[in-house]
Design an enzyme around this catalytic site. Structure first.
Site, PDB file in Angstrom:
ATOM      1  N   HIS A 146      62.470  67.066  39.437  1.00 14.55           N
ATOM      2  CA  HIS A 146      62.954  65.763  39.924  1.00 14.55           C
ATOM      3  C   HIS A 146      62.013  65.201  40.991  1.00 14.55           C
ATOM      4  CE1 HIS A 146      66.420  66.148  37.470  1.00 14.55           C
ATOM      5  NE2 HIS A 146      67.020  67.079  38.188  1.00 14.55           N
TER       6      HIS A 146
ATOM      7  N   ARG B   8      76.557  67.654  36.171  1.00 14.72           N
ATOM      8  CA  ARG B   8      75.536  68.680  36.496  1.00 14.72           C
ATOM      9  C   ARG B   8      76.021  69.575  37.648  1.00 14.72           C
ATOM     10  NH1 ARG B   8      69.595  66.561  35.079  1.00 14.72           N
ATOM     11  NH2 ARG B   8      70.230  65.618  33.139  1.00 14.72           N
TER      12      ARG B   8
ATOM     13  N   GLY C 105      63.678  68.388  33.948  1.00 12.08           N
ATOM     14  CA  GLY C 105      64.117  69.789  33.893  1.00 12.08           C
ATOM     15  C   GLY C 105      63.160  70.622  33.052  1.00 12.08           C
TER      16      GLY C 105
ATOM     17  N   LEU D 153      57.708  41.559  40.857  1.00 11.57           N
ATOM     18  CA  LEU D 153      58.490  42.405  39.952  1.00 11.57           C
ATOM     19  C   LEU D 153      59.914  42.619  40.471  1.00 11.57           C
ATOM     20  CD1 LEU D 153      58.543  44.686  37.623  1.00 11.57           C
ATOM     21  CD2 LEU D 153      57.960  46.266  39.463  1.00 11.57           C
TER      22      LEU D 153
ATOM     23  N   ASP E  84      63.354  60.899  31.028  1.00 13.57           N
ATOM     24  CA  ASP E  84      63.909  62.206  30.685  1.00 13.57           C
ATOM     25  C   ASP E  84      62.818  63.277  30.688  1.00 13.57           C
ATOM     26  OD1 ASP E  84      65.909  63.948  30.022  1.00 13.57           O
ATOM     27  OD2 ASP E  84      65.906  63.470  27.881  1.00 13.57           O
TER      28      ASP E  84
HETATM   29  C1  FPP Z   1      66.160  63.471  33.558  1.00 16.62           C
HETATM   30  O1  FPP Z   1      65.591  64.723  33.598  1.00 16.62           O
HETATM   31  C2  FPP Z   1      66.140  62.805  34.823  1.00 16.62           C
HETATM   32  C3  FPP Z   1      67.219  62.380  35.561  1.00 16.62           C
HETATM   33  C4  FPP Z   1      68.442  63.139  35.851  1.00 16.62           C
HETATM   34  C5  FPP Z   1      67.193  61.056  36.137  1.00 16.62           C
HETATM   35  C6  FPP Z   1      65.873  60.602  36.685  1.00 16.62           C
HETATM   36  C7  FPP Z   1      65.614  61.052  38.064  1.00 16.62           C
HETATM   37  C8  FPP Z   1      64.371  61.008  38.617  1.00 16.62           C
HETATM   38  C9  FPP Z   1      63.185  60.481  37.917  1.00 16.62           C
HETATM   39  C10 FPP Z   1      64.169  61.557  39.984  1.00 16.62           C
HETATM   40  C11 FPP Z   1      64.360  60.645  41.109  1.00 16.62           C
HETATM   41  C12 FPP Z   1      64.493  59.196  40.849  1.00 16.62           C
HETATM   42  C13 FPP Z   1      64.327  58.299  41.825  1.00 16.62           C
HETATM   43  C14 FPP Z   1      64.511  56.850  41.566  1.00 16.62           C
HETATM   44  C15 FPP Z   1      63.929  58.721  43.156  1.00 16.62           C
HETATM   45  P1  FPP Z   1      66.468  65.934  33.078  1.00 16.62           P
HETATM   46  O2  FPP Z   1      66.861  66.723  34.242  1.00 16.62           O
HETATM   47  O3  FPP Z   1      67.585  65.438  32.213  1.00 16.62           O
HETATM   48  O4  FPP Z   1      65.384  66.665  32.177  1.00 16.62           O
HETATM   49  P2  FPP Z   1      65.639  67.637  30.963  1.00 16.62           P
HETATM   50  O5  FPP Z   1      66.173  66.796  29.824  1.00 16.62           O
HETATM   51  O6  FPP Z   1      64.288  68.182  30.677  1.00 16.62           O
HETATM   52  O7  FPP Z   1      66.608  68.674  31.433  1.00 16.62           O
END
Ligand code: FPP
Length: 236
Positions: free
Chosen positions: A33, A67, A19, A127, A16
């Site tokens: 991302h 989203r 963003g 792994l 997390d």
């Molecule tokens: C949370 O950040 C992240 C996600 C929506 C999922 C994780 C996605 C990635 C790490 C990117 C790509 C993954 C792969 C496997 C290629 P958020 O947007 O919820 O952050 P925030 O809480 O700060 O808004």
């Protein structure tokens, strides 16, 4: 890296903070991302190298469909690119690739690359990297209940034969062991519908560090903290 002998066998991560990482830099969420995907690469490589057996990453939840459309489109295209780009890395590091979640509801292009990675890495012995995609834990439990109910209806199973073990075998990946350590980045103290059945006895480790900033040193800190805890599984 200074690591204890009793490594967690299975680490699960709620990634997390992409963003917020972008917002802090006045960048679009998309950039967060992208940077997050680079962290995925580093952490996967580190886990493979130090001898963790299973790594399960929460990459896209069922709730994430809420989203904005553009962000979803971007995440799907990033995921597809990642699956292709990391193929060589999976091969080189003897990594087994798997997924959990309702994969049949993902775009066809993504499904194709998933199947290819699963096929190419099936004989590996290192792994296991498992991506949770279109994943929700309550959905997983409902899907398992449906499968069991179908078996009962077909007279292959009696109701009193349903046990924890049989139930767990109907979850998305029957070969998955329960996570020993659940890491959450970004500071929120919640489990967000991730592996609710499987984390019954997992040790939880939450860090305020945002996922794009999460480094192998942070992973090592989590592992060292984990190794110092006494796990009792309800006993004394
Ligand atoms: C949370 O950040 C992240 C996600 C929506 C999922 C994780 C996605 C990635 C790490 C990117 C790509 C993954 C792969 C496997 C290629 P958020 O947007 O919820 O952050 P925030 O809480 O700060 O808004």
């Amino acid at each position: 890296m200074n690591l204890p002998k009793n490594l967690p066998r299975h680490i699960a991560i709620i990634m997390d903070g992409n963003g917020r990482w972008a917002a802090q830099r006045k960048l679009s969420r998309i950039k967060g991302h992208e940077k997050g995907a680079q962290t995925v690469r580093t952490i996967v490589r580190t886990c493979a190298r130090i001898g963790v057996k299973e790594l399960t990453l929460y990459a896209f939840s069922r709730e994430n469909w809420k989203r904005p459309r553009l962000e979803i489109l971007f995440l799907m295209s990033l995921l597809k690119k990642y699956l292709v780009k990391e193929r060589a890395e999976l091969m080189k590091n003897n990594i087994i690739f798997k997924t959990i979640g309702r994969i049949d509801e993902l775009p066809a292009g993504v499904r194709k690359e998933i199947q290819e990675n699963i096929r190419l890495t099936a004989r590996h012995t290192g792994l296991t990297l498992r991506l949770a995609l279109n994943y929700g834990s309550r959905t997983e439990i409902v899907d398992a209940a449906r499968r069991l109910a179908t078996e009962v209806k077909k007279n292959n199973l009696k109701i009193n034969q349903i046990s924890e073990k049989k139930f767990a075998r109907c979850l998305y990946d029957p070969s998955m062991s329960d996570p020993d350590l659940l890491i959450r980045t970004g500071g929120n103290m919640r489990v967000s519908n991730f592996l609710l059945w499987q984390i019954s006895y997992a040790e939880l480790w939450v860090t305020p560090t945002l996922w794009p900033d999460f480094k192998p040193e942070d992973l090592s800190r989590a592992i060292r903290d984990y190794a110092q805890r006494e796990r009792r599984f309800g006993g004394l």
